[in-house]
Design a protein around this motif. Structure first.
Motif, short mmCIF file in Angstrom:
data_model
loop_
_atom_site.label_atom_id
_atom_site.label_comp_id
_atom_site.label_asym_id
_atom_site.label_seq_id
_atom_site.Cartn_x
_atom_site.Cartn_y
_atom_site.Cartn_z
N GLU A 28 9.72 -3.85 7.47
CA GLU A 28 9.97 -2.60 8.16
C GLU A 28 10.02 -1.44 7.18
N GLY A 29 9.32 -0.36 7.53
CA GLY A 29 9.33 0.84 6.70
C GLY A 29 8.21 0.89 5.68
N TYR A 30 7.44 -0.19 5.60
CA TYR A 30 6.34 -0.21 4.63
C TYR A 30 4.99 -0.33 5.33
N ALA A 31 4.01 0.41 4.82
CA ALA A 31 2.64 0.08 5.18
C ALA A 31 2.33 -1.30 4.60
N MET A 32 1.50 -2.05 5.32
CA MET A 32 1.15 -3.39 4.90
C MET A 32 -0.37 -3.53 4.85
N ALA A 33 -0.85 -4.31 3.92
CA ALA A 33 -2.29 -4.46 3.79
C ALA A 33 -2.66 -5.91 3.52
N TRP A 34 -3.89 -6.21 3.86
CA TRP A 34 -4.52 -7.47 3.48
C TRP A 34 -5.59 -7.15 2.44
N PHE A 35 -5.58 -7.92 1.38
CA PHE A 35 -6.60 -7.84 0.35
C PHE A 35 -7.27 -9.21 0.25
N ARG A 36 -8.42 -9.24 -0.37
CA ARG A 36 -9.06 -10.52 -0.64
C ARG A 36 -9.78 -10.45 -1.97
N GLN A 37 -9.93 -11.62 -2.56
CA GLN A 37 -10.66 -11.70 -3.82
C GLN A 37 -11.48 -12.98 -3.83
N ALA A 38 -12.78 -12.79 -3.98
CA ALA A 38 -13.71 -13.91 -4.09
C ALA A 38 -13.96 -14.21 -5.56
N GLY A 40 -15.29 -14.30 -9.07
CA GLY A 40 -16.20 -13.44 -9.79
C GLY A 40 -16.31 -12.03 -9.25
N LYS A 41 -15.50 -11.70 -8.25
CA LYS A 41 -15.56 -10.36 -7.65
C LYS A 41 -14.22 -9.67 -7.78
N GLU A 42 -14.26 -8.35 -7.67
CA GLU A 42 -13.03 -7.57 -7.71
C GLU A 42 -12.26 -7.74 -6.40
N ARG A 43 -10.97 -7.52 -6.51
CA ARG A 43 -10.13 -7.55 -5.31
C ARG A 43 -10.52 -6.41 -4.39
N GLU A 44 -10.57 -6.69 -3.11
CA GLU A 44 -11.00 -5.72 -2.10
C GLU A 44 -9.91 -5.58 -1.05
N LEU A 54 0.91 2.51 14.03
CA LEU A 54 0.03 3.38 14.83
C LEU A 54 -1.30 3.66 14.15
N SER A 55 -1.38 3.42 12.86
CA SER A 55 -2.61 3.71 12.12
C SER A 55 -3.08 2.47 11.40
N THR A 56 -4.38 2.19 11.53
CA THR A 56 -4.97 1.05 10.83
C THR A 56 -6.28 1.48 10.19
N ASP A 57 -6.68 0.74 9.17
CA ASP A 57 -8.01 0.97 8.61
C ASP A 57 -8.59 -0.37 8.16
N TYR A 58 -9.91 -0.38 8.04
CA TYR A 58 -10.63 -1.60 7.72
C TYR A 58 -11.74 -1.30 6.73
N ALA A 59 -12.03 -2.27 5.88
CA ALA A 59 -13.21 -2.18 5.04
C ALA A 59 -14.45 -2.24 5.94
N ALA A 88 -12.87 -16.18 0.47
CA ALA A 88 -12.05 -15.55 -0.57
C ALA A 88 -10.61 -16.04 -0.42
N VAL A 89 -9.80 -15.70 -1.41
CA VAL A 89 -8.35 -15.85 -1.27
C VAL A 89 -7.83 -14.55 -0.67
N TYR A 90 -7.06 -14.66 0.38
CA TYR A 90 -6.54 -13.50 1.09
C TYR A 90 -5.05 -13.34 0.76
N TYR A 91 -4.68 -12.10 0.45
CA TYR A 91 -3.32 -11.76 0.08
C TYR A 91 -2.77 -10.69 1.01
N CYS A 92 -1.50 -10.78 1.34
CA CYS A 92 -0.85 -9.66 2.00
C CYS A 92 0.00 -8.92 0.97
N ALA A 93 0.18 -7.64 1.21
CA ALA A 93 0.92 -6.80 0.27
C ALA A 93 1.67 -5.72 1.02
N ALA A 94 2.82 -5.37 0.50
CA ALA A 94 3.64 -4.29 1.07
C ALA A 94 3.60 -3.09 0.14
#
Length: 120
Positions: A28-38, A40-44, A54-59, A88-94
């Motif tokens: 609660e109180g934090y924006a949350m995101a999902w990242f992934r890293q394949a 040999g590739k940079e984290r996305e 109320l607000s979301t965004d997507y690659a 990829a490996v998927y990570y959640c982050a706050a």
């Protein structure tokens, strides 16, 4: 502090739902995101949801196929029509620094990741 689950192996066109559960920590109180890293590739950054939900965004690579949500104090990522390039490996982050919106950096709390493999 954050624990991801729900990864696995699926065929192209399949679906998975990833979950992110806090441990000793509240989302609660934090924006949350999902990242992934394949390999040999940079984290996305795949998707983000604001603290209010109320607000979301997507690659661009996942738009229209993935849906991020926050329900019952957890974070989710519904992934449909999966493609091999989603592997990829998927990570959640706050966003623990300056944290209510998705703009900018500041994702200071991370999970250990969950593997998603899409292959026929």
């Amino acid at each position: 502090q954050l624990v991801e689950s729900g990864g696995g192996s699926v065929q192209p066109g399949g679906s998975l739902r990833l979950s992110c559960t806090p441990s000793g920590f509240t989302l609660e109180g934090y924006a949350m995101a999902w990242f992934r890293q394949a390999p040999g590739k940079e984290r996305e950054r795949v998707s983000c949801i604001s603290a209010s939900g109320l607000s979301t965004d997507y690659a661009a690579s996942v738009g229209g196929r993935f849906t991020v949500s926050r329900e019952n104090r957890n974070l989710y990522l519904q992934m449909n029509n999966l493609k091999p390039e989603d592997t990829a490996v998927y990570y959640c982050a706050a966003k623990t620094i300056g944290g209510t919106s998705c703009s900018g950096q500041g994702f200071g709390a991370w999970g250990q990741g969950t593997q998603v493999t899409v292959s026929s």
